[in-house]
Each structure stands twice: as C-alpha cells, then as structure tokens.
Enzyme design. Structure first.
Site, mmCIF file in Angstrom:
data_model
loop_
_atom_site.group_PDB
_atom_site.id
_atom_site.type_symbol
_atom_site.label_atom_id
_atom_site.label_comp_id
_atom_site.label_asym_id
_atom_site.label_seq_id
_atom_site.Cartn_x
_atom_site.Cartn_y
_atom_site.Cartn_z
ATOM 1 N N ASP A 36 1.056 -1.432 0.050
ATOM 2 C CA ASP A 36 0.205 -0.020 0.152
ATOM 3 C C ASP A 36 0.757 1.159 0.072
ATOM 4 O O ASP A 36 0.379 2.495 0.520
ATOM 5 C CB ASP A 36 -1.149 -0.177 1.463
ATOM 6 C CG ASP A 36 -1.817 -1.049 1.094
ATOM 7 O OD1 ASP A 36 -2.323 -1.212 0.461
ATOM 8 O OD2 ASP A 36 -2.051 -1.748 2.432
ATOM 9 N N LYS B 223 1.657 1.681 -4.829
ATOM 10 C CA LYS B 223 2.429 1.460 -6.249
ATOM 11 C C LYS B 223 2.006 1.033 -7.841
ATOM 12 O O LYS B 223 2.469 2.462 -9.026
ATOM 13 C CB LYS B 223 2.586 0.086 -6.081
ATOM 14 C CG LYS B 223 3.741 -0.899 -5.079
ATOM 15 C CD LYS B 223 3.225 -2.288 -5.285
ATOM 16 C CE LYS B 223 2.210 -2.450 -4.390
ATOM 17 N NZ LYS B 223 1.759 -2.683 -3.221
ATOM 18 N N GLY B 224 0.211 1.195 -7.240
ATOM 19 C CA GLY B 224 -0.301 2.233 -8.860
ATOM 20 C C GLY B 224 -0.444 3.564 -8.869
ATOM 21 O O GLY B 224 -0.651 3.834 -10.240
ATOM 22 N N GLY C 280 -4.739 -4.192 -3.762
ATOM 23 C CA GLY C 280 -5.593 -3.650 -4.191
ATOM 24 C C GLY C 280 -4.582 -2.077 -4.388
ATOM 25 O O GLY C 280 -4.111 -1.468 -2.796
ATOM 26 N N HIS C 281 -4.572 -1.641 -5.124
ATOM 27 C CA HIS C 281 -4.277 -0.400 -6.204
ATOM 28 C C HIS C 281 -4.907 0.626 -6.538
ATOM 29 O O HIS C 281 -5.932 0.484 -7.100
ATOM 30 C CB HIS C 281 -3.449 -0.431 -7.413
ATOM 31 C CG HIS C 281 -2.132 -1.607 -7.467
ATOM 32 N ND1 HIS C 281 -1.927 -2.226 -6.162
ATOM 33 C CD2 HIS C 281 -2.184 -2.833 -7.647
ATOM 34 C CE1 HIS C 281 -0.512 -3.287 -5.273
ATOM 35 N NE2 HIS C 281 -1.011 -3.254 -7.450
ATOM 36 N N ARG D 248 2.372 -29.473 -6.404
ATOM 37 C CA ARG D 248 2.044 -29.930 -7.790
ATOM 38 C C ARG D 248 0.610 -30.653 -8.064
ATOM 39 O O ARG D 248 -0.488 -31.426 -9.041
ATOM 40 C CB ARG D 248 2.740 -31.485 -8.067
ATOM 41 C CG ARG D 248 4.402 -29.945 -8.978
ATOM 42 C CD ARG D 248 5.911 -30.648 -8.108
ATOM 43 N NE ARG D 248 5.897 -31.528 -6.958
ATOM 44 C CZ ARG D 248 6.265 -31.941 -7.148
ATOM 45 N NH1 ARG D 248 7.561 -32.950 -7.925
ATOM 46 N NH2 ARG D 248 6.963 -32.489 -5.590
ATOM 47 N N GLN E 267 2.097 -6.406 -2.821
ATOM 48 C CA GLN E 267 2.955 -6.829 -2.632
ATOM 49 C C GLN E 267 3.519 -5.827 -1.755
ATOM 50 O O GLN E 267 4.553 -4.646 -2.226
ATOM 51 C CB GLN E 267 2.394 -8.285 -1.752
ATOM 52 C CG GLN E 267 1.072 -8.888 -1.294
ATOM 53 C CD GLN E 267 0.326 -8.867 -3.024
ATOM 54 O OE1 GLN E 267 1.000 -9.979 -3.535
ATOM 55 N NE2 GLN E 267 -0.304 -8.747 -3.173
ATOM 56 N N GLY F 46 -10.335 -3.143 3.487
ATOM 57 C CA GLY F 46 -11.510 -2.430 4.181
ATOM 58 C C GLY F 46 -10.333 -2.161 6.014
ATOM 59 O O GLY F 46 -11.573 -0.954 6.762
ATOM 60 N N GLY G 151 5.200 12.232 -4.545
ATOM 61 C CA GLY G 151 4.183 12.179 -4.561
ATOM 62 C C GLY G 151 3.769 13.549 -3.063
ATOM 63 O O GLY G 151 3.854 12.983 -2.262
HETATM 64 P P1 GDP Z 1 -0.569 0.243 -3.696
HETATM 65 O O1 GDP Z 1 -1.472 -0.994 -3.074
HETATM 66 O O2 GDP Z 1 0.950 0.310 -2.856
HETATM 67 O O3 GDP Z 1 -0.762 0.653 -5.361
HETATM 68 O O4 GDP Z 1 -1.427 1.045 -3.059
HETATM 69 P P2 GDP Z 1 -2.514 2.064 -2.298
HETATM 70 O O5 GDP Z 1 -3.425 2.185 -3.268
HETATM 71 O O6 GDP Z 1 -3.562 0.570 -1.771
HETATM 72 O O7 GDP Z 1 -2.952 2.483 -0.774
HETATM 73 C C1 GDP Z 1 -2.005 3.668 -1.512
HETATM 74 C C2 GDP Z 1 -3.253 5.057 -0.775
HETATM 75 O O8 GDP Z 1 -1.761 5.956 -0.914
HETATM 76 C C3 GDP Z 1 -4.311 4.427 -2.391
HETATM 77 O O9 GDP Z 1 -5.658 5.635 -1.697
HETATM 78 C C4 GDP Z 1 -3.537 5.907 -3.223
HETATM 79 O O10 GDP Z 1 -4.397 6.853 -3.916
HETATM 80 C C5 GDP Z 1 -2.603 7.251 -2.219
HETATM 81 N N1 GDP Z 1 -1.963 8.012 -2.794
HETATM 82 C C6 GDP Z 1 -0.473 6.938 -3.193
HETATM 83 N N2 GDP Z 1 -0.008 8.292 -3.241
HETATM 84 C C7 GDP Z 1 -0.978 9.546 -2.921
HETATM 85 C C8 GDP Z 1 0.138 10.771 -2.337
HETATM 86 O O11 GDP Z 1 1.778 11.295 -2.580
HETATM 87 N N3 GDP Z 1 0.100 11.497 -1.602
HETATM 88 C C9 GDP Z 1 -1.700 11.485 -1.081
HETATM 89 N N4 GDP Z 1 -2.026 11.792 -1.042
HETATM 90 N N5 GDP Z 1 -2.277 10.102 -2.016
HETATM 91 C C10 GDP Z 1 -1.239 9.365 -2.048
HETATM 92 P P1 IMO Z 2 -1.063 -4.551 -2.417
HETATM 93 O O1 IMO Z 2 -0.357 -4.936 -3.034
HETATM 94 C C1 IMO Z 2 -1.045 -5.054 2.335
HETATM 95 C C2 IMO Z 2 -0.997 -8.796 3.749
HETATM 96 C C3 IMO Z 2 -2.257 -8.924 4.353
HETATM 97 C C4 IMO Z 2 -1.907 -10.267 6.015
HETATM 98 C C5 IMO Z 2 0.077 -11.062 4.188
HETATM 99 C C6 IMO Z 2 -0.927 -12.273 3.391
HETATM 100 O O2 IMO Z 2 -2.494 -3.641 -2.220
HETATM 101 O O3 IMO Z 2 0.306 -3.909 -1.268
HETATM 102 P P2 IMO Z 2 -2.256 -12.844 1.518
HETATM 103 O O4 IMO Z 2 -4.172 -12.930 1.419
HETATM 104 O O5 IMO Z 2 -1.840 -12.329 0.548
HETATM 105 O O6 IMO Z 2 -2.131 -14.225 1.817
HETATM 106 O O7 IMO Z 2 -2.178 -12.332 3.236
HETATM 107 O O8 IMO Z 2 0.245 -10.215 3.584
HETATM 108 N N1 IMO Z 2 -0.979 -8.165 2.432
HETATM 109 C C7 IMO Z 2 -0.774 -6.990 2.469
HETATM 110 N N2 IMO Z 2 -0.840 -5.418 2.659
HETATM 111 N N3 IMO Z 2 -1.163 -4.214 1.064
HETATM 112 C C8 IMO Z 2 -1.409 -5.590 -0.097
HETATM 113 O O9 IMO Z 2 -1.499 -5.320 -1.861
HETATM 114 C C9 IMO Z 2 -1.426 -7.003 0.224
HETATM 115 N N4 IMO Z 2 -1.452 -8.203 0.338
HETATM 116 C C10 IMO Z 2 -1.109 -9.268 1.198
HETATM 117 O O10 IMO Z 2 -2.587 -8.602 4.857
HETATM 118 O O11 IMO Z 2 -0.949 -9.945 6.678
HETATM 119 MG MG MG Z 3 -2.886 -1.716 -2.083
#
Ligand code: GDP
Ligand code: IMO
Ligand code: MG
Length: 427
Positions: A13, A16-17, A40-41, A142, A223, A301, A412
């Site tokens: 989180d 990356k997205g 979730g991006h 496997r 991740q 969530g 960012g």
């Molecule tokens: P990811 O899984 O690595 O793609 O990240 P997520 O989307 O799960 O969480 C990152 C959150 O931070 C998202 O809600 C983005 O819209 C938000 N975000 C990303 N870069 C920035 C930033 O520079 N500033 C702020 N305020 N939000 C950001």
């Molecule tokens: P993105 O791509 C944050 C965490 C779960 C749990 C562990 C194992 O949005 O960054 P799993 O369901 O993969 O077997 O769970 O990894 N986890 C994440 N935490 N961002 C993610 O994805 C995650 N994907 C899995 O919360 O601790």
């Molecule tokens: Mg995420």
C-alpha cells in the site's frame, strides 16, 4: 528504457498504483507477475477514483496492454467482475492478456484460507482471505489447476478430483467442514471458460518479443518487499515473491533484460495484518496518520497499522531489489507535525543494528532508534517542483534519500496523477 519494475519497498500500500500510473504514458505493456486479488491499488485520474485488484494499474492508460503473467494466482470470477466494472466506467479492457500457466484460485482455496486462519486463532497471519496461500501451496505441491486446464475437460476433471481428494480429508477431518464435490468445482470453473479463452496467451513469449521490439514493459509488483515469502517477516508474509527477482520466474523474463527497478516507499510506514512492525505507533500519532492518510485497506477495508519512516527497511529493500531509484509517496500527509521521527537503526537487546537482523526472533525485539526532523506545517499538495517545497520538507526528503540507499526519482504530494514532483529523469 524498455523494462521497468515498480514494486513496494515496505509492507504494501505504498502507492504502487499511482507510481505505475505516473509512468503510464511511456508504457506499452503493464504486467502483474505475482500475487492475486489480495492486492488493491487505488489510482485517481482527473479526480475519479479507480481500484484494481488483479489487473495491473496500466489498464487505466489508454493503449497500454494489461498482462497477467504466469506467476499470478487468478480468481476468474474476480477477474471478470473487475473487467466488467472497469468497462462499465468506460475503461478499455479489450486487450487484457492472461497467461495459460497462471494458477486458478477456486472456492476450496478461499475456504481453506479462511478456516486455516480461524484455526490459528491469535497466531493468525491476518490474510486477506482470498485463497492466495492455499493456491500457491497447491502450485508447489503440484496439485494446482492452471488456466490452460480449463480448456481440456478431461484433464480438468482429473486434476480437480486429485486436488479434492486431499482437500476433503483436510476439510472434513481437521476442520470439521463439509466435503466439496468435484462437480461443484467443475461447474464453478466451467462457467468462466468461454470468456477467459480469448484472453489466454503465452505471456512470456509475448513479453520477450515486445522487449525485442524495443517496447516499454512495466512489471508492477503487488504486496511488497517485507511481505516477500523468502525475505519478508516470515511467517507474516504473503505466499509469493514480490521482489524484483520474482519477475524472472513470475513472467518468464531473464534478469539481464531489466533496466530500471523503482521501489515505492511511503514517507511513513503502514502494515495490514499481523507481524512485527518496529516503528508502529499505538498512540495519537498513529491514529492521526491513519485518519489524515486515509489508511484503510483498499481490498479488505481493514484499518492499516501506522508508524514512522523506517530507513533500515528502505536500505534492505534497496539491497534486495537492486533498486535504481525510489518513488516517495504521501509526503503531503506529514504536513501537520511539529517534529517527525525517522528510524535510522534498531536496538536489539542493547546492540545497535544498522541493517535488518539475521533472524526473525531478533526482529521481534527490534526497537527503533530515531532521528528527529522539523515539520513544515503547510499544505504542500500544490507544489510541483522540489524548490516549491518548504525548506523543512526539502530537508526531510534529502535526509531520507541519503539514508535509504538509492536516489529518489519523485515525490507524491497527493493521490492524483498530477500531484507529483519528479526530481530527476529515470536512472
Ligand atoms: P498500492 O497497493 O501500493 O497501489 O497502494 P494503495 O492504493 O493500496 O494505497 C495507497 C493510497 O495512497 C491510495 O489511496 C492512493 O490514492 C494514495 N496515494 C498514493 N500516493 C499518494 C500521495 O503522494 N499522497 C496522498 N495523499 N495519497 C497518495
Ligand atoms: P497491495 O498490492 C498490504 C498482507 C495481508 C496479510 C499478509 C498475507 O495492495 O500492496 P495474503 O492474503 O496475501 O495471504 O495475506 O499479507 N497483504 C497485504 N498488505 N497490501 C497488500 O497488497 C497486501 N496483500 C497481502 O494483510 O498480512
Ligand atoms: Mg494496496
């Protein structure tokens, strides 16, 4: 710069997205190489919010071909729902490509994921419950079902039967659940076959040819480094290799083809699920980071655990991934702190560690050693150049860069595509 990897440098989180999206216009192919719909991006384009789970974020860039490579585990229902959801909002999803060798997540995988977690009780991993671990376990054992199997009814029936023979023992005898019938699973998978078929391809061949043709290919990690099954905080990890090294096996790309590896890192740290987290804040500051940073999971969530920036982790990520650069996100969230601590080392049983300790037992005892930086008390979301940032924010960014082990490519300052500061051209 034909082959670029964008991956998470912390516990996921990081944004990356958004980083992928920022590079979007230069990208011909955007590829997921591991993980599944545990990811979730969130990407904000012209004020409109999109979330991707199985599709790479590049699906939002017109003309970019989204590829789900062999290393991904695919829940077909979720994939088709995601495609339909994006298409309904006007996103072109007609070019999605899916590897014939990707493994399928079925309902018995999600069931086993959930019951295993329940069985572990307070020692649970805190998984997303999406069947990720059990599907990768079947792959290694496997007894997995691959996308190509869906199109050969006889083989599919044999494989499902073999898999269920084991699973039903586990479900009935250990977990006290009902046995799952082969027909149920064949019906479940069969209903997606027609729609999956046109998407299926040899993605390794496709991507290697694209690189031969000097196309730009971006590999988007899901991740993150600290959730890597080999190098993360095992067992509190995911079941794949999000590391740059995962691209080789997960997409069928040789290591010599990679030109740029970008680690995405937040200006503070978050984590979802269980496991050690040295800079975690269980006080008002942690709550403030969560509220101001909107740190709630895109997929489940759940509240994200929040803490200060950890330079030991950043250096570890730089080393493990051979990062050519970092992209620092969410600097804007720190705008209201007087003083910002940054973890520069750990103290473990009275000994200072500049690097990650060798064992997880030690890591569970790691206490952060902090250096403190002056805050800037300003909204920086309108800044578009480094010079426009307040002096204290500049100092913070440069200090993090110095201690993190790779140059910062950009920063960012908000969730939107345009809310970014590019510090230098790609390395
Ligand atoms: P990811 O899984 O690595 O793609 O990240 P997520 O989307 O799960 O969480 C990152 C959150 O931070 C998202 O809600 C983005 O819209 C938000 N975000 C990303 N870069 C920035 C930033 O520079 N500033 C702020 N305020 N939000 C950001
Ligand atoms: P993105 O791509 C944050 C965490 C779960 C749990 C562990 C194992 O949005 O960054 P799993 O369901 O993969 O077997 O769970 O990894 N986890 C994440 N935490 N961002 C993610 O994805 C995650 N994907 C899995 O919360 O601790
Ligand atoms: Mg995420």
């Amino acid at each position: 710069m034909p082959a670029i990897i964008v991956l998470g440098a912390q516990w996921g989180d990081e944004g990356k997205g958004k980083a992928t999206d920022l590079l979007g216009p230069q990208i011909d192919y955007c590829v997921r190489y591991q993980g599944g719909n545990n990811a979730g991006h969130t990407i904000v384009v012209n004020g409109e919010k999109f979330a991707t789970h199985l599709l790479p974020s590049g699906v939002l860039t017109p003309g970019c071909i989204p590829v789900i490579a062999n290393g991904v585990v695919v829940d077909a229902r979720v994939l088709l729902e995601e495609i339909d959801g994006l298409a309904a909002r006007g996103v072109d999803t007609s070019t999605v490509v899916l590897s014939a060798n990707a493994h399928l997540i079925t309902s018995y995988h999600t069931t086993i994921d959930k019951v295993t977690e329940r069985f572990l009780g307070k020692n649970n991993i805190g998984t997303t419950g999406r069947g990720i671990g059990p599907t990768y376990a079947d792959k290694i054992n496997r007894v997995g079902i691959r996308v190509a199997d869906v199109f050969d009814e006889k083989i599919l029936a044999q494989k499902v039967e073999a898999a269920l023979e084991q699973k039903n023992h586990l479900l009935v005898k250990v977990y006290n659940r009902r046995a799952i019938k082969v027909e149920e699973i064949l019906e479940e998978i069969g209903q997606y076959a027609e729609r999956l078929k046109p998407m299926v391809a040899d993605t390794s061949l496709l991507l290697n040819r694209a690189l031969d043709d000097h196309r730009t290919v971006l590999f988007e990690g899901a991740q993150a480094t600290m959730l890597d099954v080999d190098h993360g905080t095992y067992p509190f990890v995911t079941s794949s290799n999000p590391l740059a090294g995962g691209v080789g096996a997960g997409a069928g790309i040789g290591p010599t083809r990679i030109d740029r590896v970008i680690g995405v890192v937040k200006a503070y740290t978050t984590r979802v699920g269980s496991g050690p987290f040295p800079t975690e804040l269980l006080d008002d500051d942690g709550d403030r980071l969560r509220v101001i940073g909107a740190e709630y999971g895109t997929t489940t969530g759940r509240n994200r655990r929040c803490g200060w920036y950890d330079a030991v982790i950043a250096r570890y990520a730089a080393r493990l991934n051979g990062l050519t650069e970092f992209f620092l996100t969410k600097l804007d969230i720190l705008g209201s702190w007087e003083r910002i601590p940054v973890c520069v080392a750990y103290e473990i049983d009275g000994v200072r560690h500049e690097e990650m300790p060798m064992t997880q037992s030690d890591y569970h005892h790691a206490k952060p050693v902090y250096e403190f930086f002056e805050g800037w008390n300003t909204d920086i979301s309108k800044c578009r150049t480094f010079e426009e940032l307040p002096r204290n924010a500049q100092t913070y960014v440069r200090a993090l860069e110095e201690m993190s082990g790779a140059p910062f490519w950009g920063v960012g300052v908000g969730p939107g595509r345009e809310e970014s500061i590019v510090l230098r051209d790609g390395a």
